[in-house]
Design an enzyme around this catalytic site. Sequence first.
Site, mmCIF file in Angstrom:
data_model
loop_
_atom_site.group_PDB
_atom_site.id
_atom_site.type_symbol
_atom_site.label_atom_id
_atom_site.label_comp_id
_atom_site.label_asym_id
_atom_site.label_seq_id
_atom_site.Cartn_x
_atom_site.Cartn_y
_atom_site.Cartn_z
ATOM 1 N N CYS A 79 0.841 -1.192 0.000
ATOM 2 C CA CYS A 79 0.000 0.000 0.000
ATOM 3 C C CYS A 79 0.879 1.245 0.000
ATOM 4 O O CYS A 79 1.840 1.292 0.773
ATOM 5 C CB CYS A 79 -0.897 -0.042 1.235
ATOM 6 S SG CYS A 79 -2.003 1.352 1.387
ATOM 7 N N PRO A 80 0.628 2.224 -0.837
ATOM 8 C CA PRO A 80 -0.523 2.377 -1.733
ATOM 9 C C PRO A 80 -0.245 1.971 -3.180
ATOM 10 O O PRO A 80 -1.047 2.253 -4.055
ATOM 11 C CB PRO A 80 -0.805 3.884 -1.652
ATOM 12 C CG PRO A 80 0.585 4.482 -1.579
ATOM 13 C CD PRO A 80 1.390 3.482 -0.748
#
Length: 77
Positions: A15-16
């Site tokens: 993430c991200p």
Amino acid sequence: MAKRASVYDLKGLNCPLPVLKAKKRLAAMQPGSQLWLETTDPLAVIDIPAFCADAGHHLVETAAVTGGHRFLVERGA
């Protein structure tokens, strides 16, 4: 006849990055086309559905696979 969805390998990204890369790839596709996203990030099960809802894409299918998840996303308008 429906075109087969291509597979976008996002395994190993955290993430991200899976969402950012999926966003860029989907932006280059035609509305209605489908893309499999393959991830290993545990947060993808939260991030990908949220991204689809926010961006107007349709999450067609979610599947747990060994070591991660697969998401079938249909590009919105």
